[in-house]
Write an enzyme that holds these catalytic residues in place. Structure first.
Site, PDB file in Angstrom:
ATOM      1  N   THR A  77       0.814  -1.215   0.000  1.00 30.41           N
ATOM      2  CA  THR A  77       0.000   0.000   0.000  1.00 30.41           C
ATOM      3  C   THR A  77       0.848   1.266   0.000  1.00 30.41           C
ATOM      4  O   THR A  77       0.491   2.265  -0.638  1.00 30.41           O
ATOM      5  CB  THR A  77      -0.928   0.003   1.217  1.00 30.41           C
ATOM      6  OG1 THR A  77      -0.151  -0.242   2.405  1.00 30.41           O
ATOM      7  CG2 THR A  77      -1.987  -1.080   1.094  1.00 30.41           C
ATOM      8  N   GLY A 135      -4.335  -5.272  10.824  1.00 26.07           N
ATOM      9  CA  GLY A 135      -3.285  -4.553  11.529  1.00 26.07           C
ATOM     10  C   GLY A 135      -3.817  -3.984  12.832  1.00 26.07           C
ATOM     11  O   GLY A 135      -4.926  -3.437  12.881  1.00 26.07           O
ATOM     12  N   LYS A 347     -43.207  -2.592 -26.641  1.00 23.32           N
ATOM     13  CA  LYS A 347     -41.891  -1.996 -26.888  1.00 23.32           C
ATOM     14  C   LYS A 347     -42.050  -0.721 -27.710  1.00 23.32           C
ATOM     15  O   LYS A 347     -42.714  -0.721 -28.747  1.00 23.32           O
ATOM     16  CB  LYS A 347     -41.002  -3.010 -27.632  1.00 23.32           C
ATOM     17  CG  LYS A 347     -39.546  -2.590 -27.776  1.00 23.32           C
ATOM     18  CD  LYS A 347     -39.253  -1.832 -29.084  1.00 23.32           C
ATOM     19  CE  LYS A 347     -39.434  -2.698 -30.287  1.00 23.32           C
ATOM     20  NZ  LYS A 347     -39.033  -1.944 -31.537  1.00 23.32           N
ATOM     21  N   HIS A 359     -53.961 -10.391 -22.953  1.00 19.60           N
ATOM     22  CA  HIS A 359     -53.417 -11.740 -23.099  1.00 19.60           C
ATOM     23  C   HIS A 359     -52.547 -11.856 -24.348  1.00 19.60           C
ATOM     24  O   HIS A 359     -52.941 -11.442 -25.434  1.00 19.60           O
ATOM     25  CB  HIS A 359     -54.534 -12.798 -23.241  1.00 19.60           C
ATOM     26  CG  HIS A 359     -55.746 -12.539 -22.435  1.00 19.60           C
ATOM     27  ND1 HIS A 359     -55.844 -12.879 -21.106  1.00 19.60           N
ATOM     28  CD2 HIS A 359     -56.934 -11.964 -22.765  1.00 19.60           C
ATOM     29  CE1 HIS A 359     -57.041 -12.532 -20.656  1.00 19.60           C
ATOM     30  NE2 HIS A 359     -57.711 -11.969 -21.639  1.00 19.60           N
ATOM     31  N   TYR A 383     -41.271  -5.308 -38.202  1.00 12.74           N
ATOM     32  CA  TYR A 383     -39.903  -5.439 -38.730  1.00 12.74           C
ATOM     33  C   TYR A 383     -39.942  -6.157 -40.074  1.00 12.74           C
ATOM     34  O   TYR A 383     -40.480  -7.268 -40.185  1.00 12.74           O
ATOM     35  CB  TYR A 383     -39.055  -6.222 -37.728  1.00 12.74           C
ATOM     36  CG  TYR A 383     -37.586  -6.323 -38.067  1.00 12.74           C
ATOM     37  CD1 TYR A 383     -36.851  -5.200 -38.426  1.00 12.74           C
ATOM     38  CD2 TYR A 383     -36.937  -7.549 -38.013  1.00 12.74           C
ATOM     39  CE1 TYR A 383     -35.501  -5.296 -38.718  1.00 12.74           C
ATOM     40  CE2 TYR A 383     -35.584  -7.660 -38.298  1.00 12.74           C
ATOM     41  CZ  TYR A 383     -34.866  -6.533 -38.655  1.00 12.74           C
ATOM     42  OH  TYR A 383     -33.529  -6.635 -38.942  1.00 12.74           O
TER      43      TYR A 383
END
Length: 454
Positions: A77, A135, A347, A359, A383
């Site tokens: 360190t 430590g 979307k 549904h 698409y």
């Protein structure tokens, strides 16, 4: 103030190719949490010391306010902080943090910085029931800190000390530069310990002071996947406690994950197993069912999200009814009292008030008016293999089951589409439109019969 964040470690015990500081807590790299805390202190210079996986760490946290220093060899360190020295301002104190200690609060660090001031050496310490591996803070008879001894170098008497060093320090930068230049690596680890600067400070007559965190978990470091999981649960427990204190009802506080920022109005109820990512806002009276995932979205007042829904970058209007098993993808905006039912995916679509798709439907790249009924099995065919096209459905439309709308196409106000229709042209207002193959019955037909196996 200068802030140095040590983020060069390999993390061998993580058993991962991902640099240790990039392992996530609440969906974000540990280092990102430490940087957020550091920024709350408004440092004049913010330096991240990188080493193992340096390029990935730089890329993950790149920002205009962050400078990088590289520790090519991981020699401890103290050696890591040495690499940052050329980037520091000697006229301001330096605070040293760790990229694998993600839960330390800004309030705790502010207390440490205030205690140290501009001229004293400050150490963040904590008492541990079991200090093994840490430590130890060694104090003299008057209670002053005289040194920090690492576990592997400690005597049996020193190992009995329960006050441990968290590693977080703040001290005058000019002194730090001098002390680091005198460090030696003649210890069990063969490393240059930053903690050895405490003895240098004492020798130079610099007063060494300490501060303590509000809770031990603030100082927990991560060196293994087990410790990562423990820190994650602590963090999520803290998030749950904050929500409960703000009046949110959690049916099981141990089973919620907040991986970002969740804000709630009054009388919000969240069932078990829900995950909230990014920025999510739940308005008054919202009820979230079990095992939902909601990301970067807003849910309007009085709306109900039933179990097992996924909502991503979407807006649910007031009094909406979503799910179960519904998916709202980016760009979805639902008006008041919109119903999106089981196994419906929406979307990049805007759906106006009081419309329903209850549904088994796909509504993508569409503009849907008010009081529209979308029957089961309806698909917007958006698409063509290259481009996405929009579907427009005006107010008061009724769409029969198993209908395909081949975009670009428009359904005018009040139109009805018969079940099974494949719509390729505009449907006129207030009329029934359908496309359907002629129904045939074959009288002489017989169902095939399986032949017995030979």
């Amino acid at each position: 103030m200068n802030i140095v964040i040590l983020a060069a470690g390999m993390g061998k015990r993580m058993y991962s190719d991902l640099p240790k500081v990039l392992h996530p807590v609440a969906g974000r790299p540990m280092l990102a949490h430490v940087l957020d805390t550091a920024r709350a202190l408004s440092p004049s210079r913010l330096v991240v010391v990188v080493g193992h996986g340096a390029a990935r760490v730089r890329e993950a946290v790149a920002a205009d306010d962050v400078a990088f220093a590289e520790q090519a060899q991981q020699l401890g360190t103290g050696h890591a902080v040495m690499q940052a020295l050329p980037l520091l301002d000697d006229n301001q104190p330096t605070l040293v943090l760790y990229g694998d200690v993600p839960l330390t609060s800004a309030a705790t660090l502010q207390a440490l910085v205030a205690e140290a001031g501009a001229q004293r050496f400050g150490v963040l310490t904590v008492e541990m029931p079991d200090p093994t591996g840490y430590g130890r803070i060694v104090r003299d008879a008057a209670g002053s800190i005289v040194r920090i001894v690492e576990q592997k170098d400690a005597t049996e008497a020193e190992k009995a000390i329960r006050e441990i060093n968290t590693g977080i320090i703040v001290c005058p930068t000019g002194h730090l530069r001098k002390w680091l230049s005198t460090l030696r690596n003649d210890n069990a680890q063969g490393e240059y310990y930053l903690t050895d600067t405490v003895e240098r400070a004492v020798a130079d007559g610099v007063e060494t002071v300490s501060a303590q965190p509000a809770a031990v978990w603030e100082t927990l470091g991560v060196n293994s996947k087990l410790q990562l999981a423990e820190v994650e649960r602590i963090h999520q427990g803290n998030q749950a406690r904050r929500l409960l204190e703000a009046g949110v009802t959690l049916l099981d506080p141990a089973r919620i994950d907040v991986r970002g920022e969740l804000t709630c109005g009054r009388d919000v109820t969240i069932d078990v197993g829900c995950v909230f990512e990014g920025r999510v806002h739940l308005e008054d009276g919202v009820r979230i069912g079990a095992h939902c995932v909601i990301r970067n979205s807003t849910v309007g007042a009085g709306a109900q999200v039933h179990p097992f829904c996924h909502i991503d970058e979407a807006k649910v209007g007031p009094a909406g009814r979503i799910g179960p098993y519904a998916r709202l993808r980016p760009g979805t905006e639902l008006g008041e009292d919109v119903h999106i039912g089981n196994f419906v995916e929406v979307k990049n679509a805007q759906v106006a008030a009081h419309s329903k798709a209850n549904h088994l439907a796909y509504v993508g790249d569409a503009t849907v008016g008010s009081r529209v009924n979308i029957g089961a099995g309806t698909i917007t065919c958006n698409y063509d293999g290259v481009n996405k096209h929009r579907t427009v459905i005006e107010d008061d439309v009724f769409i029969g089951s198993d209908t395909q709308l081949v975009a670009p196409v428009t359904v005018r106000r009040g139109a009805t589409l018969g079940a099974g229709t494949t719509l390729t042209k505009e449907a006129p207002a207030d009329k029934l439109t359908l496309s359907r193959a002629k129904q045939l019955t074959i009288d002489a037909w017989q169902r095939p019969v399986k032949q017995p196996k030979q």
